[in-house]
Design a protein around this motif. Structure first.
Motif, mmCIF file in Angstrom:
data_model
loop_
_atom_site.group_PDB
_atom_site.id
_atom_site.type_symbol
_atom_site.label_atom_id
_atom_site.label_comp_id
_atom_site.label_asym_id
_atom_site.label_seq_id
_atom_site.Cartn_x
_atom_site.Cartn_y
_atom_site.Cartn_z
ATOM 1 N N UNK A 1 89.518 3.056 6.093
ATOM 2 C CA UNK A 1 89.942 3.136 4.691
ATOM 3 C C UNK A 1 90.432 4.542 4.363
ATOM 4 N N UNK A 2 89.690 5.546 4.817
ATOM 5 C CA UNK A 2 90.112 6.936 4.590
ATOM 6 C C UNK A 2 91.470 7.206 5.238
ATOM 7 N N UNK A 3 91.688 6.671 6.441
ATOM 8 C CA UNK A 3 92.970 6.871 7.108
ATOM 9 C C UNK A 3 94.084 6.164 6.342
ATOM 10 N N UNK A 4 93.794 4.974 5.819
ATOM 11 C CA UNK A 4 94.803 4.239 5.050
ATOM 12 C C UNK A 4 95.224 5.019 3.809
ATOM 13 N N UNK A 5 94.272 5.653 3.152
ATOM 14 C CA UNK A 5 94.602 6.464 1.972
ATOM 15 C C UNK A 5 95.564 7.581 2.358
ATOM 16 N N UNK A 6 95.310 8.235 3.495
ATOM 17 C CA UNK A 6 96.196 9.305 3.957
ATOM 18 C C UNK A 6 97.568 8.771 4.357
ATOM 19 N N UNK A 7 97.614 7.520 4.799
ATOM 20 C CA UNK A 7 98.866 6.931 5.276
ATOM 21 C C UNK A 7 99.740 6.378 4.154
ATOM 22 N N UNK A 8 99.219 6.380 2.921
ATOM 23 C CA UNK A 8 100.010 5.884 1.774
ATOM 24 C C UNK A 8 100.021 6.974 0.698
ATOM 25 N N UNK A 9 100.608 8.115 0.980
ATOM 26 C CA UNK A 9 100.589 9.207 0.005
ATOM 27 C C UNK A 9 101.505 8.926 -1.182
ATOM 28 N N UNK A 10 101.347 9.719 -2.200
ATOM 29 C CA UNK A 10 102.168 9.566 -3.395
ATOM 30 C C UNK A 10 103.551 10.177 -3.183
ATOM 31 N N UNK A 11 104.574 9.442 -3.571
ATOM 32 C CA UNK A 11 105.917 9.976 -3.651
ATOM 33 C C UNK A 11 106.150 10.579 -5.031
ATOM 34 N N UNK A 12 107.332 11.151 -5.215
ATOM 35 C CA UNK A 12 107.626 11.782 -6.505
ATOM 36 C C UNK A 12 108.972 11.322 -7.050
ATOM 37 N N UNK A 13 108.939 10.841 -8.275
ATOM 38 C CA UNK A 13 110.125 10.619 -9.080
ATOM 39 C C UNK A 13 109.848 11.280 -10.412
ATOM 40 N N UNK A 14 110.549 12.356 -10.685
ATOM 41 C CA UNK A 14 110.340 13.110 -11.922
ATOM 42 C C UNK A 14 111.509 12.869 -12.862
ATOM 43 N N UNK A 15 111.209 12.819 -14.142
ATOM 44 C CA UNK A 15 112.240 12.654 -15.162
ATOM 45 C C UNK A 15 112.441 13.963 -15.914
ATOM 46 N N UNK A 16 113.696 14.241 -16.201
ATOM 47 C CA UNK A 16 114.064 15.406 -17.015
ATOM 48 C C UNK A 16 114.876 14.875 -18.200
ATOM 49 N N UNK A 17 114.198 14.425 -19.252
ATOM 50 C CA UNK A 17 114.921 13.889 -20.402
ATOM 51 C C UNK A 17 115.570 15.008 -21.211
ATOM 52 N N UNK A 18 116.796 14.785 -21.632
ATOM 53 C CA UNK A 18 117.521 15.735 -22.467
ATOM 54 C C UNK A 18 117.959 15.045 -23.749
ATOM 55 N N UNK A 19 117.728 15.701 -24.871
ATOM 56 C CA UNK A 19 118.246 15.184 -26.138
ATOM 57 C C UNK A 19 119.690 15.647 -26.268
ATOM 58 N N UNK A 20 120.611 14.675 -26.205
ATOM 59 C CA UNK A 20 122.049 14.948 -26.260
ATOM 60 C C UNK A 20 122.661 13.971 -27.253
#
Length: 430
Positions: free
Chosen positions: A262-281
């Protein structure tokens, strides 16, 4: 399989769930986390007549589904925004019945810029489809970058749109099996009031205690003891719905330690990143129609995507993902806004940044209760998802977007996972 998901998400509206007083409860089941999976699990368990307590570390419900309306004067989905696979999404019928405004919206690109030169958006879409087919047809679970040929800027843009801006990891970190086993998410919908507002309302009436981080879970006795700053809660079973990033950080101490696999599975499914940069336009500033999908493609996977003026709001929501998403998140809010403004200048000229009233950056990288956007299996480690889903000692169960089958990385998938975990618990408890 094409153009599978851009998202994160949601809040707005009211909720009946609130911080409850601590006490000597001994519920049948404790659910850790009041995101989509935790909400679904709690509904399923209470409907089956079980007593439940949901413990949420943050001061609100929804998890990575959160809509914020104060900053820009319009609903902005900080996390997940799209109702994916809307014809089979657990939130679609509920949202419609509750009077939310849903708008179909796929995200094939409509405009592409290479620097200040308009490019062929359809060519990028076609290249993405070709890459998707090659990845899905891979006979082994390897890095997606090893099974595709990327020789042109168009193919590079397509690869970034498919990988970093969809799956939240670059192609060299994307498991071919992870991609191939994910559902085609069309049809997709957006919500004018924000997807987070739907999730928040769905939590109404549930026994949720916010602002209560779980520090430890002991399962070495006849039941389970859940440890919080407010004291211990004894229960028969616990459903853990926190992100794999939180699990990997050992924020929750398990006694005894979780099994090695289980510990190995947690390491094998790490978090990816999608960040938002909202702009008021202001609407019309750059002649863009509402809901336009726009991409600025640069060499070196330095790409920026905008969802332009959803629901005619004065918003251009920028997205960056994968390694670039982590880098910009570390740089911070002001650097992120400057990056997005420079993107506007590249496409629309040096005066374009002056059109920006204000901007922001989503906090998922720095939030200690998320530690990323959504989970992506490492190349060669797709099977870890099934391993993580196995109950521990018939007392500790896991759920969340990392365990959502074909709907991985989605809010609707997290809901289905929570329901599935609840059914397993019910079968176990009797």
């Amino acid at each position: 399989m094409f153009n599978r998901r851009h998202a994160l998400a949601v809040l707005a509206g009211s909720v009946a769930a609130c911080r409850a007083p601590s006490g000597a409860e001994e519920p049948d089941v404790v659910v850790v986390g009041a995101g989509s999976a935790g909400i679904a699990a709690a509904h399923a368990l209470t409907s089956a007549g079980k007593s439940v307590l949901v413990l949420e570390a943050m001061g609100r419900v929804g998890g990575r589904a959160f809509t914020e309306s104060q900053t820009f004067g319009a609903p902005f989905d900080v996390g997940c925004a799209w109702l994916h696979k809307a014809d089979d999404n657990p939130y679609t019928a509920y949202a419609t019945a509750q009077g939310f405004t849903l708008q179909p919206h796929e995200y094939d690109l409509e405009r592409v810029y290479f620097g200040n030169q308009a490019g062929d958006a359809e060519a990028v879409n076609e290249a993405e489809h070709a890459l998707a087919n090659a990845i899905a047809d891979a006979p082994a679970d390897v890095a997606a970058s090893t099974v595709v040929d990327i020789d042109t800027l168009i193919e590079e843009a397509a690869g970034d749109y498919l990988g970093a801006l969809d799956m939240a990891v670059d192609l060299d970190d994307l498991s071919t099996f992870d991609y191939a086993n994910a559902d085609d998410l069309e049809p997709n919908m957006l919500c004018a009031e924000g997807f987070g507002s739907i999730v928040r309302r769905r939590a109404g009436g549930l026994p949720i205690r916010t602002g209560t981080p779980v520090r430890g879970i002991r399962y070495d006795g006849p039941g389970v003891v859940v440890q919080t700053d407010d004291g211990e809660i004894r229960t028969r079973a616990v459903i853990v719905t926190v992100s794999t990033g939180v699990l990997a950080a050992d924020v929750i101490q398990f006694t005894p330690n979780l099994p090695v696999e289980t510990l190995q599975a947690i390491q094998d499914i790490p978090m990816g990143m999608l960040a938002k940069i909202p702009l008021q336009v202001p609407r019309g500033a750059f002649g863009l129609e509402p809901f336009t999908d726009l991409m600025l493609a640069r060499a070196g996977y330095d790409d920026l995507y905008f969802l332009c003026h959803p629901f005619n709001y004065d918003l251009m929501v920028g997205f960056v993902g994968g390694d670039l998403g982590w880098e910009i998140s570390r740089a911070g809010r002001e650097a992120a806004i400057d990056y997005a403004k420079q993107g506007l200048a590249d496409m629309f000229g040096s005066n374009a940044p002056a059109q920006v009233v204000k901007g922001s950056l989503t906090p998922w990288a720095s939030n200690p209760w998320t530690r990323g956007a959504y989970a992506a299996a490492r190349p060669g480690r797709y099977a870890a998802r099934a391993v993580l889903g196995r109950p521990i000692a018939d007392k500790v169960f896991f759920a969340g977007e990392a365990l959502a089958g074909g709907l991985i990385q989605t809010c609707g998938g997290a809901f289905r996972s929570g329901e599935a975990a609840a059914r397993t618990v019910l079968n176990t408890l009797g």
